[in-house]
Design an enzyme around this catalytic site. Structure first.
Site, mmCIF file in Angstrom:
data_model
loop_
_atom_site.group_PDB
_atom_site.id
_atom_site.type_symbol
_atom_site.label_atom_id
_atom_site.label_comp_id
_atom_site.label_asym_id
_atom_site.label_seq_id
_atom_site.Cartn_x
_atom_site.Cartn_y
_atom_site.Cartn_z
ATOM 1 N N HIS A 1 14.438 23.673 1.941
ATOM 2 C CA HIS A 1 13.067 22.977 2.147
ATOM 3 C C HIS A 1 11.944 23.684 1.054
ATOM 4 O O HIS A 1 11.157 23.333 -0.240
ATOM 5 C CB HIS A 1 11.974 23.352 2.750
ATOM 6 C CG HIS A 1 12.313 21.701 3.580
ATOM 7 N ND1 HIS A 1 13.708 21.651 4.747
ATOM 8 C CD2 HIS A 1 11.349 19.873 3.337
ATOM 9 C CE1 HIS A 1 13.508 20.059 4.824
ATOM 10 N NE2 HIS A 1 12.679 19.335 4.051
ATOM 11 N N LYS B 1 12.647 17.345 15.363
ATOM 12 C CA LYS B 1 12.097 17.064 16.793
ATOM 13 C C LYS B 1 11.199 18.743 16.538
ATOM 14 O O LYS B 1 10.318 18.941 15.768
ATOM 15 C CB LYS B 1 12.926 18.032 17.410
ATOM 16 C CG LYS B 1 13.549 19.767 17.877
ATOM 17 C CD LYS B 1 13.694 20.439 18.970
ATOM 18 C CE LYS B 1 14.521 21.793 18.305
ATOM 19 N NZ LYS B 1 13.066 22.747 19.076
#
Lengths: 294, 204
Positions: free
Chosen positions: B36, B114
């Site tokens: 990222h 998650k």
């Protein structure tokens, strides 16, 4: 002092790592099964626990890691006087390299300055190994694989903390631990197991909080005051409605384990280590050339 | 149970609601912390240097209407081919500073991970037409069985196994929509509810 010849435990260390990564301890599996019974039929909480239990079974059948984050390997070695610590450390490093090669461990040791992954789970300060001398002639080795997601939601508090209505007493301890569980939400892979250390310094507190995670879920704290505290925190934490994976539900924690250490008059730390439901801890004992795994 | 084929349209994304159980099939790519910051540094904050142009092309194709999976797998190499051994999700909130930028830049529709994400990602889901799909944390061996093929890997040497971009084909990858394109987030709801309960408990 007699210098004892170290037995070569390398192969046994590899097997201990494999068992820890692949086989979730029975007490944790039973607690997850009980948790499933407390959640409403058809809820997301039941769905999450069903998947978790199925995964635990598949990992066992396929001889594959329960979780891909095989964490920080934390070894605690209990042994009689006379063995070389360095030799056991070298054996552990070899075992970690083999277990990584065999895909029981993910390469998890990253150089904090360069960002480079060592590729074999060894590095500066990695793994963690603690040695303890005891009078028994047995060598006992305990291994915890502590995942990163749950490690990130650990916390250390300094009492008093007015914002949490926490004085320097057990009620204050209760409040800050509940705050840590609330702040973790589902991010540490709830339902979690909470290791707490009251007292110590900032370093020893966290070490002790992780030692608490090695206790069986069903054991009872020998200190009645701490036993009552564990029970109370567990009940209140499970009233928070965070639930498995943070989907909401009755099971936010599977257990709470609290230890206490002496502290400085000026300091009152409460150190909280969060263990994910994939609480991977195993042990082995060596005696006269024979090894028994738990 | 709703079956979704990757890549998927804005219309499909907007038809999904929090609580929906989804089986994903098709090609997706893993990407976590290093991936990222790499994407934001090289493709969003600036035009990519010559050395990263090919990577930009690859990601543009993979991510357009596609899904990124926050996952650092355990892999094995058998007879020259990679296999996913264990591959559950990692905690997504660490990507909160980057994900909305990545979603908008690449028209990314599915974020899989998650623990949920925050307000910026939720806003991007509304704007782009995307969803956050929650996989079960720790269910690594079970999820790895849905990864039927490892098609490629990018930045393996540079980022290491957990952080590399793994291009995978999945069949019936199980997840639940916990943030949708209509501004709903189960994570925001559970957090607010538990805060109220906590505040009462702290008084007692």
């Amino acid at each position: 002092m007699v210098r004892l010849a170290n037995p070569d435990l390398t192969g046994h260390f590899v097997e201990l790592i494999r068992r820890t990564s692949v086989l979730l301890p029975e007490d944790v599996v039973r607690a997850l099964e009980r948790a499933r019974e407390t959640e409403p039929v058809g809820s997301s909480a039941v769905g999450a626990l069903d998947t978790i239990l199925k995964n635990v079974e598949m990992a066992r059948e396929l001889d594959s890691p329960v979780c891909q984050d095989t964490g920080t390997p934390i070894f605690d070695i209990f042994m009689p006087v006379g063995y070389s610590l360095r030799e056991f450390e070298d054996q552990i490093l070899s075992a970690l390299r083999i277990a990584t090669q065999n895909s029981y461990l993910r390469p998890n040791a990253v150089d904090s300055v360069t960002g480079k992954n060592s590729g074999d789970n060894t590095g500066k300060g990695f793994p963690t190994v603690h040695f303890h001398e005891w009078t028994d002639s047995t060598i006992r080795v305990e291994l915890t694989l502590k995942g990163g997601g749950s490690e990130n939601v650990g916390a250390q508090y300094k009492l008093p903390d007015k914002s949490l209505n926490a004085d320097r007493d057990l009620k204050g301890v209760r409040n800050v631990v509940l705050d840590a569980i609330y702040k973790a939400q589902g991010q540490g892979c709830s339902p979690g197991i909470i290791g707490v250390a009251i007292g110590g310094d900032r370093g020893s507190g966290f070490v002790e909080s992780k030692r608490q995670l090695f206790r069986r879920l069903g054991d009872v704290n020998p200190d009645p005051a701490l036993a009552a505290l564990e029970q109370e925190i567990m009940e209140k934490a499970n009233a928070l409605d965070i639930g498995p994976m943070g989907f909401g539900g009755n099971t936010t924690v599977l257990g709470v384990k609290v230890g206490a250490q002496h502290r400085l008059p000026a300091c009152f730390f409460v150190s909280v280590s969060y263990m994910c439901w994939a609480c991977r801890r195993r042990s082995m004992e060596w005696r006269n050339g024979e090894v028994v795994h738990d | 149970m709703i079956k979704v084929q990757l890549p998927f349209s804005e219309e499909t994304a907007r038809s999904l609601n929090v609580g929906d159980q989804v089986f994903l099939s098709g090609v997706m790519v893993t990407g976590r912390d290093t991936a990222h910051s790499y994407m934001v540094d090289n493709f969003i904050k600036r035009d990519p240097p010559e050395s990263e142009r090919e990577m930009q092309q690859i990601l543009t194709e993979l991510l357009n209407g596609g899904a990124i999976y926050h996952c650092g797998p355990v892999v094995a190499k058998e007879n020259g081919r990679w296999r996913f051994v264990a591959a559950g999700p990692t905690t997504s909130i660490r990507e909160e500073p980057y994900e909305d930028l990545v979603m908008e830049k690449f028209r990314l529709r599915g974020i899989i991970g998650k623990g949920g994400m925050g307000a910026r990602t939720l806003a991007a889901c509304q704007k782009v037409g995307g969803v956050y799909l929650h996989a079960i944390g720790g269910a690594a061996t079970l999820i790895a069985q849905t990864v039927v093929d490892v098609l490629d890997v990018y930045k393996l040497k540079e980022f290491g196994v957990p952080e590399a971009f793994w291009k995978i084909r999945v069949v019936d990858f199980p997840c639940v929509v916990t943030m949708d394109s209509h501004g709903h987030s189960i994570h925001a709801d559970v957090s607010a509810r538990s805060k109220k309960i906590l505040d009462d408990l702290l008084k007692g």
